[in-house]
Motif scaffolding. Structure first.
Motif, PDB file in Angstrom:
ATOM      1  N   PHE A  71      -4.504   4.062 -10.161  1.00  0.00           N
ATOM      2  CA  PHE A  71      -3.276   4.847  -9.471  1.00  0.00           C
ATOM      3  C   PHE A  71      -2.838   6.681  -9.380  1.00  0.00           C
ATOM      4  CE2 PHE A  71      -0.072   5.624  -6.439  1.00  0.00           C
ATOM      5  CZ  PHE A  71      -0.245   5.718  -5.170  1.00  0.00           C
ATOM      6  N   HIS A  72      -2.030   6.105 -10.981  1.00  0.00           N
ATOM      7  CA  HIS A  72      -1.339   7.614 -10.986  1.00  0.00           C
ATOM      8  C   HIS A  72      -1.982   8.640 -11.408  1.00  0.00           C
ATOM      9  CE1 HIS A  72       2.187   9.525 -12.411  1.00  0.00           C
ATOM     10  NE2 HIS A  72       1.121   9.425 -13.941  1.00  0.00           N
ATOM     11  N   HIS A  73      -2.909   7.738 -12.569  1.00  0.00           N
ATOM     12  CA  HIS A  73      -3.874   8.889 -13.249  1.00  0.00           C
ATOM     13  C   HIS A  73      -5.168   9.773 -12.596  1.00  0.00           C
ATOM     14  CE1 HIS A  73      -1.645   6.693 -16.532  1.00  0.00           C
ATOM     15  NE2 HIS A  73      -1.982   8.161 -17.553  1.00  0.00           N
ATOM     16  N   ASN A  74      -5.513   8.997 -11.837  1.00  0.00           N
ATOM     17  CA  ASN A  74      -6.418   9.589 -11.231  1.00  0.00           C
ATOM     18  C   ASN A  74      -6.364   9.880  -9.350  1.00  0.00           C
ATOM     19  OD1 ASN A  74      -9.035   9.465 -13.016  1.00  0.00           O
ATOM     20  ND2 ASN A  74      -8.996   6.879 -11.897  1.00  0.00           N
ATOM     21  N   ARG A  75      -4.598  10.776  -9.631  1.00  0.00           N
ATOM     22  CA  ARG A  75      -4.550  10.616  -8.114  1.00  0.00           C
ATOM     23  C   ARG A  75      -4.748  10.023  -6.845  1.00  0.00           C
ATOM     24  NH1 ARG A  75      -5.682  14.241 -11.752  1.00  0.00           N
ATOM     25  NH2 ARG A  75      -8.032  14.746 -10.350  1.00  0.00           N
ATOM     26  N   VAL A  76      -4.180   9.039  -6.921  1.00  0.00           N
ATOM     27  CA  VAL A  76      -5.310   8.747  -5.956  1.00  0.00           C
ATOM     28  C   VAL A  76      -3.898   8.147  -4.742  1.00  0.00           C
ATOM     29  CG1 VAL A  76      -5.927   5.995  -5.034  1.00  0.00           C
ATOM     30  CG2 VAL A  76      -6.471   6.439  -6.981  1.00  0.00           C
ATOM     31  N   GLN A  77      -5.285   8.398  -3.253  1.00  0.00           N
ATOM     32  CA  GLN A  77      -4.572   8.720  -2.338  1.00  0.00           C
ATOM     33  C   GLN A  77      -4.863   6.979  -1.453  1.00  0.00           C
ATOM     34  OE1 GLN A  77      -3.928  11.626   1.641  1.00  0.00           O
ATOM     35  NE2 GLN A  77      -5.533  11.338   0.851  1.00  0.00           N
ATOM     36  N   LEU A  78      -3.312   6.671  -1.355  1.00  0.00           N
ATOM     37  CA  LEU A  78      -3.647   5.021  -0.103  1.00  0.00           C
ATOM     38  C   LEU A  78      -2.887   5.751   1.286  1.00  0.00           C
ATOM     39  CD1 LEU A  78      -3.780   2.271  -0.345  1.00  0.00           C
ATOM     40  CD2 LEU A  78      -1.245   2.569  -1.446  1.00  0.00           C
ATOM     41  N   LEU A  79      -3.547   5.008   2.111  1.00  0.00           N
ATOM     42  CA  LEU A  79      -3.532   5.399   3.831  1.00  0.00           C
ATOM     43  C   LEU A  79      -3.757   3.917   4.201  1.00  0.00           C
ATOM     44  CD1 LEU A  79      -5.761   8.303   4.474  1.00  0.00           C
ATOM     45  CD2 LEU A  79      -3.437   8.986   3.635  1.00  0.00           C
ATOM     46  N   GLN A 116       1.202 -10.074   2.464  1.00  0.00           N
ATOM     47  CA  GLN A 116       1.954 -10.717   2.948  1.00  0.00           C
ATOM     48  C   GLN A 116       3.306 -10.747   1.775  1.00  0.00           C
ATOM     49  OE1 GLN A 116       2.342 -12.296   6.299  1.00  0.00           O
ATOM     50  NE2 GLN A 116       0.689 -10.683   6.283  1.00  0.00           N
ATOM     51  N   GLY A 117       4.249 -11.067   2.239  1.00  0.00           N
ATOM     52  CA  GLY A 117       4.806 -11.021   1.057  1.00  0.00           C
ATOM     53  C   GLY A 117       5.187  -9.697  -0.446  1.00  0.00           C
ATOM     54  N   GLU A 118       5.427 -10.025  -1.016  1.00  0.00           N
ATOM     55  CA  GLU A 118       5.867  -8.849  -2.365  1.00  0.00           C
ATOM     56  C   GLU A 118       4.243  -8.727  -3.293  1.00  0.00           C
ATOM     57  OE1 GLU A 118       8.202  -9.568  -4.744  1.00  0.00           O
ATOM     58  OE2 GLU A 118      10.720  -9.562  -3.309  1.00  0.00           O
ATOM     59  N   ALA A 119       4.403  -7.227  -3.608  1.00  0.00           N
ATOM     60  CA  ALA A 119       2.761  -7.011  -4.244  1.00  0.00           C
ATOM     61  C   ALA A 119       3.060  -7.406  -5.203  1.00  0.00           C
ATOM     62  CB  ALA A 119       2.568  -5.496  -4.061  1.00  0.00           C
ATOM     63  N   ALA A 120       2.625  -8.689  -5.528  1.00  0.00           N
ATOM     64  CA  ALA A 120       2.146  -9.380  -7.379  1.00  0.00           C
ATOM     65  C   ALA A 120       1.012  -8.325  -7.200  1.00  0.00           C
ATOM     66  CB  ALA A 120       2.392 -10.729  -6.629  1.00  0.00           C
ATOM     67  N   GLY A 121       0.631  -7.979  -8.155  1.00  0.00           N
ATOM     68  CA  GLY A 121      -1.022  -7.512  -9.295  1.00  0.00           C
ATOM     69  C   GLY A 121      -1.814  -6.575  -8.834  1.00  0.00           C
ATOM     70  N   VAL A 122      -0.484  -5.760  -7.977  1.00  0.00           N
ATOM     71  CA  VAL A 122      -0.737  -4.246  -8.147  1.00  0.00           C
ATOM     72  C   VAL A 122      -0.117  -3.191  -9.119  1.00  0.00           C
ATOM     73  CG1 VAL A 122      -0.972  -1.946  -6.264  1.00  0.00           C
ATOM     74  CG2 VAL A 122      -0.791  -4.829  -5.637  1.00  0.00           C
ATOM     75  N   GLY A 170      -6.654  -8.141   2.791  1.00  0.00           N
ATOM     76  CA  GLY A 170      -5.093  -9.049   2.206  1.00  0.00           C
ATOM     77  C   GLY A 170      -4.897  -8.990   1.327  1.00  0.00           C
ATOM     78  N   ASN A 171      -5.773  -8.683   0.258  1.00  0.00           N
ATOM     79  CA  ASN A 171      -5.193  -9.801  -0.704  1.00  0.00           C
ATOM     80  C   ASN A 171      -4.856  -8.475  -2.100  1.00  0.00           C
ATOM     81  OD1 ASN A 171      -5.873 -10.246  -3.831  1.00  0.00           O
ATOM     82  ND2 ASN A 171      -6.280 -12.267  -3.525  1.00  0.00           N
ATOM     83  N   TYR A 172      -3.552  -9.100  -2.908  1.00  0.00           N
ATOM     84  CA  TYR A 172      -2.862  -7.879  -3.774  1.00  0.00           C
ATOM     85  C   TYR A 172      -3.878  -6.533  -4.731  1.00  0.00           C
ATOM     86  CZ  TYR A 172       1.394  -7.460  -0.558  1.00  0.00           C
ATOM     87  OH  TYR A 172       2.076  -7.321   0.669  1.00  0.00           O
ATOM     88  N   ARG A 173      -4.311  -8.441  -5.052  1.00  0.00           N
ATOM     89  CA  ARG A 173      -5.216  -7.868  -6.468  1.00  0.00           C
ATOM     90  C   ARG A 173      -6.365  -7.014  -6.090  1.00  0.00           C
ATOM     91  NH1 ARG A 173      -5.293  -6.835 -11.884  1.00  0.00           N
ATOM     92  NH2 ARG A 173      -7.433  -6.803 -12.381  1.00  0.00           N
ATOM     93  N   ALA A 174      -6.731  -7.178  -5.218  1.00  0.00           N
ATOM     94  CA  ALA A 174      -7.961  -6.252  -4.537  1.00  0.00           C
ATOM     95  C   ALA A 174      -7.476  -4.819  -4.313  1.00  0.00           C
ATOM     96  CB  ALA A 174      -8.940  -7.482  -3.504  1.00  0.00           C
ATOM     97  N   LEU A 175      -6.453  -5.111  -3.969  1.00  0.00           N
ATOM     98  CA  LEU A 175      -5.955  -3.790  -3.533  1.00  0.00           C
ATOM     99  C   LEU A 175      -5.343  -3.089  -4.874  1.00  0.00           C
ATOM    100  CD1 LEU A 175      -4.902  -1.617  -1.346  1.00  0.00           C
ATOM    101  CD2 LEU A 175      -2.442  -2.997  -2.011  1.00  0.00           C
ATOM    102  N   HIS A 176      -5.740  -3.295  -5.933  1.00  0.00           N
ATOM    103  CA  HIS A 176      -5.295  -3.135  -7.130  1.00  0.00           C
ATOM    104  C   HIS A 176      -6.733  -2.478  -7.834  1.00  0.00           C
ATOM    105  CE1 HIS A 176      -3.464  -1.926 -11.025  1.00  0.00           C
ATOM    106  NE2 HIS A 176      -4.908  -3.010 -11.537  1.00  0.00           N
TER     107      HIS A 176
END
Length: 350
Positions: free
Chosen positions: A272-280, A260-266, A235-241
């Motif tokens: 994500f963009h350059h590797n065409r990552v799919q997020l589910l 929780q809250g806004e996605a600071a750190g992503v 649930g940590n945005y930095r970990a999501l990044h």
């Protein structure tokens, strides 16, 4: 009299006495044995960050909307990992289809919150009886186990798959175990040494601490490819990044944490963009789209019970602390302030 736990305000827990209600036809009384505290969803309520406190979830539009119907404090009946013994049954007015769902003395799992006893519709417990000989403590892990298994199914893992699982709390460790049982090579990521050790014990091939070179380390382990899938459960945005950096080109990230809250750190303009990552997203309200003709949430839960009963998933070993209901405030404070020493905290009822 019976007692239940109330979150009266942020970081304020009280135990409330109330008369034991009489049963209506078709209801049962379950005496609680154990009730697990969620270190994710419940702590958002304890800390005051849960979106249900300020918004209303509209199941028709499937949107959160500001409104006066938001839950607010006090919060009664929180808790979703209960197990107990059926001690009283009020027979229904007619014969239930398929026979009685439970009998006196059955040990059942379900959701009735942190309270001495639950009064539930008997039909809601059909299929919730634990197998004979199974440690009742394992029943407190059915719901969290289903959350973990759901994320693993979303990741579509099998022999030869590589997966990085971010967050090795209770649900992350259960996901690690299910991924290993599916034949995947698991790279577990967590900042707490004891949790990394448990991940290795449960079959993770590697257990890494978060660091600036984490993505590079994962590339090295995977011979430059990156993992096929990353499951983010902290649930940590930095970990999501970092999860978006861990997967290789055209890889997939399963976002299963309760953010929780806004996605600071992503930073979606980078890997994500350059590797065409799919997020589910994975959430326990439903199973992955491609599996809905075969899988259901009850099937997830029954699968967890089967694996715990068979000894394939030693869920009770995740319990680090037990508290009586009267000491619930100490239990929440421990999870809130000292997560490195606590894993699964359980309320135990005599």
């Amino acid at each position: 009299m019976s007692r239940f736990l109330r979150i009266a305000a942020p970081r304020s827990v009280a135990i409330i006495d109330q008369p034991s209600p009489s049963l209506e036809p078709g209801q049962v009384r379950v005496k609680t044995i154990y009730s697990g505290i969620s270190a994710g969803t419940e702590l958002t309520a304890y800390r005051g960050t849960n979106p249900y406190l300020t918004s209303v979830w509209d199941p028709t539009s499937r949107l959160f909307q500001p409104g006066k119907e938001a839950l607010g404090y006090p919060l009664d009946g929180w808790g979703y990992s209960e197990v107990g013994e059926v001690v009283e049954i009020a027979e229904p007015t007619g014969s239930p289809e398929g026979g009685p769902p439970v009998e006196l003395g059955d040990i059942v799992w379900g959701i009735w919150g942190h309270r001495d006893e639950g009064v539930l519709a008997a039909e809601s417990l059909r299929g919730h009886v634990l197998p004979s000989g199974m440690d009742p403590l394992g029943g407190a892990f059915v719901r969290v186990g289903a959350i973990a298994l759901n994320a693993v199914l979303a990741a579509d893992l099998g022999p030869g798959s590589t997966v990085a699982i971010f967050g090795q709390g209770v649900i992350g460790l259960l996901a690690t175990r299910f991924a290993v049982l599916n034949g995947a090579t698991v790279i577990a990521v967590d900042g707490i040494e004891a949790r990394r050790g448990k991940a290795t014990e449960w079959g993770a091939a590697h257990a890494l601490s978060p660091s600036p070179q984490l993505a590079s380390d994962i590339r090295r382990i995977t011979l430059g490819a990156g993992v096929d899938v990353a499951i983010e459960l902290s649930g940590n945005y930095r970990a999501l990044h970092e999860a978006t950096r861990a997967v290789g080109a055209d890889g997939t990230v399963i976002a299963a944490g309760f953010y929780q809250g806004e996605a600071a750190g992503v930073r979606f303009g980078e890997e994500f963009h350059h590797n065409r990552v799919q997020l589910l997203a994975s959430q326990i309200g439903s199973v992955p789209n491609r599996l809905r003709s075969r899988w259901t949430v009850p099937r997830l839960q029954h699968t967890v019970v089967d694996h715990v009963a068979a000894g394939l998933v030693d869920a009770p070993s995740l319990v680090t602390h037990t508290f009586p209901l009267a000491d619930s405030a100490k239990a929440y404070e421990l999870l809130d302030t000292d997560p490195s020493s606590a894993l699964q905290v359980v309320l135990e009822f005599s």
